[in-house]
Design a protein around this motif. Sequence first.
Motif, PDB file in Angstrom:
ATOM      1  N   ALA A 173      18.394  93.980  15.328  1.00  0.00           N
ATOM      2  CA  ALA A 173      18.558  94.530  13.984  1.00  0.00           C
ATOM      3  C   ALA A 173      19.536  95.697  14.012  1.00  0.00           C
ATOM      4  CB  ALA A 173      17.204  94.986  13.444  1.00  0.00           C
ATOM      5  N   GLY A 174      19.944  96.115  12.831  1.00  0.00           N
ATOM      6  CA  GLY A 174      20.741  97.330  12.735  1.00  0.00           C
ATOM      7  C   GLY A 174      22.225  97.076  12.586  1.00  0.00           C
ATOM      8  N   ASP A 175      22.943  98.174  12.456  1.00  0.00           N
ATOM      9  CA  ASP A 175      24.381  98.150  12.227  1.00  0.00           C
ATOM     10  C   ASP A 175      25.120  98.481  13.511  1.00  0.00           C
ATOM     11  OD1 ASP A 175      23.948  97.676   9.464  1.00  0.00           O
ATOM     12  OD2 ASP A 175      23.569  99.821   9.179  1.00  0.00           O
ATOM     13  N   ALA A 176      26.438  98.426  13.434  1.00  0.00           N
ATOM     14  CA  ALA A 176      27.263  98.831  14.567  1.00  0.00           C
ATOM     15  C   ALA A 176      27.040 100.316  14.852  1.00  0.00           C
ATOM     16  CB  ALA A 176      28.730  98.572  14.245  1.00  0.00           C
ATOM     17  N   GLU A 191      25.446  92.680  45.135  1.00  0.00           N
ATOM     18  CA  GLU A 191      24.274  92.861  45.999  1.00  0.00           C
ATOM     19  C   GLU A 191      23.511  94.140  45.647  1.00  0.00           C
ATOM     20  OE1 GLU A 191      25.621  92.571  50.021  1.00  0.00           O
ATOM     21  OE2 GLU A 191      25.989  90.410  49.878  1.00  0.00           O
ATOM     22  N   LYS A 192      23.276  94.302  44.350  1.00  0.00           N
ATOM     23  CA  LYS A 192      22.531  95.435  43.820  1.00  0.00           C
ATOM     24  C   LYS A 192      21.239  94.928  43.175  1.00  0.00           C
ATOM     25  CE  LYS A 192      25.730  98.655  44.555  1.00  0.00           C
ATOM     26  NZ  LYS A 192      25.499  99.875  45.380  1.00  0.00           N
ATOM     27  N   PRO A 193      20.255  95.815  42.972  1.00  0.00           N
ATOM     28  CA  PRO A 193      19.036  95.388  42.267  1.00  0.00           C
ATOM     29  C   PRO A 193      19.371  94.902  40.859  1.00  0.00           C
ATOM     30  CG  PRO A 193      18.696  97.510  43.330  1.00  0.00           C
ATOM     31  CD  PRO A 193      20.159  97.204  43.452  1.00  0.00           C
ATOM     32  N   PRO A 194      18.690  93.874  40.382  1.00  0.00           N
ATOM     33  CA  PRO A 194      19.013  93.336  39.059  1.00  0.00           C
ATOM     34  C   PRO A 194      18.739  94.347  37.957  1.00  0.00           C
ATOM     35  CG  PRO A 194      17.014  92.328  39.922  1.00  0.00           C
ATOM     36  CD  PRO A 194      17.601  93.123  41.045  1.00  0.00           C
ATOM     37  N   VAL A 195      19.609  94.337  36.944  1.00  0.00           N
ATOM     38  CA  VAL A 195      19.478  95.226  35.782  1.00  0.00           C
ATOM     39  C   VAL A 195      19.054  94.434  34.557  1.00  0.00           C
ATOM     40  CG1 VAL A 195      20.726  96.777  34.220  1.00  0.00           C
ATOM     41  CG2 VAL A 195      21.164  96.867  36.700  1.00  0.00           C
ATOM     42  N   GLY A 196      19.616  93.255  34.380  1.00  0.00           N
ATOM     43  CA  GLY A 196      19.256  92.422  33.233  1.00  0.00           C
ATOM     44  C   GLY A 196      20.213  92.488  32.075  1.00  0.00           C
ATOM     45  N   GLY A 197      21.320  93.236  32.240  1.00  0.00           N
ATOM     46  CA  GLY A 197      22.331  93.284  31.195  1.00  0.00           C
ATOM     47  C   GLY A 197      22.010  94.277  30.092  1.00  0.00           C
ATOM     48  N   HIS A 198      22.960  94.435  29.180  1.00  0.00           N
ATOM     49  CA  HIS A 198      22.791  95.329  28.034  1.00  0.00           C
ATOM     50  C   HIS A 198      23.224  94.613  26.758  1.00  0.00           C
ATOM     51  CE1 HIS A 198      21.493  98.694  30.383  1.00  0.00           C
ATOM     52  NE2 HIS A 198      22.530  98.562  31.191  1.00  0.00           N
ATOM     53  N   ASN A 199      22.983  95.253  25.648  1.00  0.00           N
ATOM     54  CA  ASN A 199      23.059  94.632  24.326  1.00  0.00           C
ATOM     55  C   ASN A 199      24.461  94.110  23.980  1.00  0.00           C
ATOM     56  OD1 ASN A 199      22.778  93.871  21.693  1.00  0.00           O
ATOM     57  ND2 ASN A 199      21.834  95.772  21.013  1.00  0.00           N
ATOM     58  N   PRO A 200      24.684  92.805  24.029  1.00  0.00           N
ATOM     59  CA  PRO A 200      26.013  92.266  23.694  1.00  0.00           C
ATOM     60  C   PRO A 200      26.284  92.254  22.200  1.00  0.00           C
ATOM     61  CG  PRO A 200      24.522  90.466  24.186  1.00  0.00           C
ATOM     62  CD  PRO A 200      23.743  91.731  24.426  1.00  0.00           C
ATOM     63  N   LEU A 201      25.263  92.581  21.398  1.00  0.00           N
ATOM     64  CA  LEU A 201      25.490  92.641  19.953  1.00  0.00           C
ATOM     65  C   LEU A 201      26.290  93.873  19.551  1.00  0.00           C
ATOM     66  CD1 LEU A 201      21.977  91.565  18.676  1.00  0.00           C
ATOM     67  CD2 LEU A 201      24.077  90.229  18.583  1.00  0.00           C
ATOM     68  N   GLU A 202      26.311  94.909  20.393  1.00  0.00           N
ATOM     69  CA  GLU A 202      27.066  96.111  20.035  1.00  0.00           C
ATOM     70  C   GLU A 202      28.555  95.808  19.861  1.00  0.00           C
ATOM     71  OE1 GLU A 202      25.928  99.112  22.899  1.00  0.00           O
ATOM     72  OE2 GLU A 202      24.330  99.816  21.585  1.00  0.00           O
ATOM     73  N   PRO A 203      29.217  95.179  20.820  1.00  0.00           N
ATOM     74  CA  PRO A 203      30.617  94.803  20.556  1.00  0.00           C
ATOM     75  C   PRO A 203      30.744  93.700  19.516  1.00  0.00           C
ATOM     76  CG  PRO A 203      29.929  93.990  22.713  1.00  0.00           C
ATOM     77  CD  PRO A 203      28.845  94.899  22.218  1.00  0.00           C
ATOM     78  N   ALA A 204      29.782  92.770  19.494  1.00  0.00           N
ATOM     79  CA  ALA A 204      29.878  91.654  18.546  1.00  0.00           C
ATOM     80  C   ALA A 204      29.856  92.148  17.106  1.00  0.00           C
ATOM     81  CB  ALA A 204      28.736  90.663  18.794  1.00  0.00           C
ATOM     82  N   ARG A 205      29.030  93.142  16.804  1.00  0.00           N
ATOM     83  CA  ARG A 205      28.959  93.663  15.437  1.00  0.00           C
ATOM     84  C   ARG A 205      30.279  94.282  14.983  1.00  0.00           C
ATOM     85  NH1 ARG A 205      23.338  95.812  16.891  1.00  0.00           N
ATOM     86  NH2 ARG A 205      21.933  94.254  15.992  1.00  0.00           N
ATOM     87  N   LEU A 206      31.090  94.689  15.937  1.00  0.00           N
ATOM     88  CA  LEU A 206      32.396  95.271  15.622  1.00  0.00           C
ATOM     89  C   LEU A 206      33.519  94.252  15.713  1.00  0.00           C
ATOM     90  CD1 LEU A 206      31.901  98.642  17.500  1.00  0.00           C
ATOM     91  CD2 LEU A 206      32.165  98.354  15.035  1.00  0.00           C
ATOM     92  N   GLY A 207      33.159  92.993  15.948  1.00  0.00           N
ATOM     93  CA  GLY A 207      34.175  91.957  16.042  1.00  0.00           C
ATOM     94  C   GLY A 207      35.028  92.052  17.296  1.00  0.00           C
ATOM     95  N   LYS A 208      34.436  92.532  18.395  1.00  0.00           N
ATOM     96  CA  LYS A 208      35.170  92.680  19.649  1.00  0.00           C
ATOM     97  C   LYS A 208      34.821  91.536  20.606  1.00  0.00           C
ATOM     98  CE  LYS A 208      36.903  96.621  18.360  1.00  0.00           C
ATOM     99  NZ  LYS A 208      38.336  96.814  18.109  1.00  0.00           N
ATOM    100  N   PRO A 209      35.826  90.845  21.143  1.00  0.00           N
ATOM    101  CA  PRO A 209      35.528  89.817  22.151  1.00  0.00           C
ATOM    102  C   PRO A 209      34.933  90.476  23.386  1.00  0.00           C
ATOM    103  CG  PRO A 209      37.886  90.260  22.073  1.00  0.00           C
ATOM    104  CD  PRO A 209      37.271  91.029  20.936  1.00  0.00           C
ATOM    105  N   ALA A 210      33.966  89.823  23.998  1.00  0.00           N
ATOM    106  CA  ALA A 210      33.252  90.442  25.114  1.00  0.00           C
ATOM    107  C   ALA A 210      33.108  89.468  26.273  1.00  0.00           C
ATOM    108  CB  ALA A 210      31.881  90.930  24.666  1.00  0.00           C
TER     109      ALA A 210
END
Length: 429
Positions: free
Chosen positions: A210-213, A329-348
């Motif tokens: 949810a939410g805005d850019a 070869e680092k401990p897994p992080v699980g990624g971060h929110n890909p909607l942040e660039p997507a909401r701004l129309g940025k290819p990621a």
Amino acid sequence: MSLALTVYRLLTRMLEPLAPRLLDARAKQGKEDPARVDERLGFASVARPEGDLVWLHGVSVGETLSLLPLVERLQKGRPDLTVLVTSGTLTSAALLARRLPAGVIHQFAPVDTAGAVAAFLDHWKPALGVFVESELWPNLILQARARGVKLVLASARITEKTVEGWRRFPGAAREILSAFDRILPQDETSAARLESLGARIDGQVNLKLAGDAPPHDPAAFTRLSAAIGDRPVVVAASTHDGEEIAIVRALDKLADRLCLIIVPRHPERSAGIAAALTRDGYGFAVRSHGRELNSHTDLYVADTLGEMGLFLRLADVVVMGGSFSAALEKPPVGGHNPLEPARLGKPAVTGPDMTNWAAVADALVSAGGLTVVEAPWDLPAVLAPLLADEAEARRMGERGRRAAAEAGSGLDRLWDALEPLLPAKGTRR
């Protein structure tokens, strides 16, 4: 009460006298705010306004930021209510200080001891408590329930490892989960795991969708855009240990000059990032040192809080950090929110470790707004065509924007679940 919860309550009561000393030690290590340590013991640093109060809790940055759309909805839909937001980390507190609307109160969450929890609840007297993701502190939850506080576990996410731990204490798990009036997991996987522990599921909501850019400073954007000029910009967003230097080395293989902006997930790591870049002979500027990006700066470490929106808007392409753990070869992080660039129309572009965002990442990939590569050294093959073809980059970004808009309807579902639990409308005195 189950035997496990009885033992837990006794142990935390025995250890409670040590809490002030442990918190002071953490403050000396930079892990607590020395001026606000008493909040962790349940002693409020501000007075409680009169009238009804709704309490929202998220432990760290991602969870607390996901609460912002709900805060705004509460202020618009129920201006008679006071909103209290609690969190558990210094970084989340710093970001909330910038982002919370006027009139919303922030406090650090109390440690889970009987005395701290009682002091917190005695002062704030919430009518409703909303916990985000997987914060299941037994004393806090059960004391709140015993006082008649309505409780909601929203955007709940639980790993299989956590489930295995709770299965050792099935009675405790059932008792804690039954304290919630509503449980709304993020996805079907978490719903099935919670049901296996005895939870009653009331629908699905992922607040991070949810939410805005993210916001930005227009004056800073104008100034930095002028300094960048016509150079293409790649932003490496929310990077973790090892990713920065790997991405820098990989992008060295691109033929054309560009501006790479690194936005580390944890700004306090900037000294280590600078040391790694220096060892490899790279020239760079660090934002927290007061160094502005200029026409000679091709590598910029943006180690400040609350400016992700600014740097994403400067990007031509975004590389999502926290996603290359296996290759490095680092401990897994699980990624971060890909909607942040997507909401701004940025290819990621992202690495393969997006376990925390699997459904969102799959939707964006299917829509053509996100590309997955296996390792940082695979980035040039994907970035070069996007940087060379602005029209295709814009089309990819627009595909991501449309997919992000379709994903963001969860706030309405959460509001529908919360509204019957809110106290009757009144006038704040």
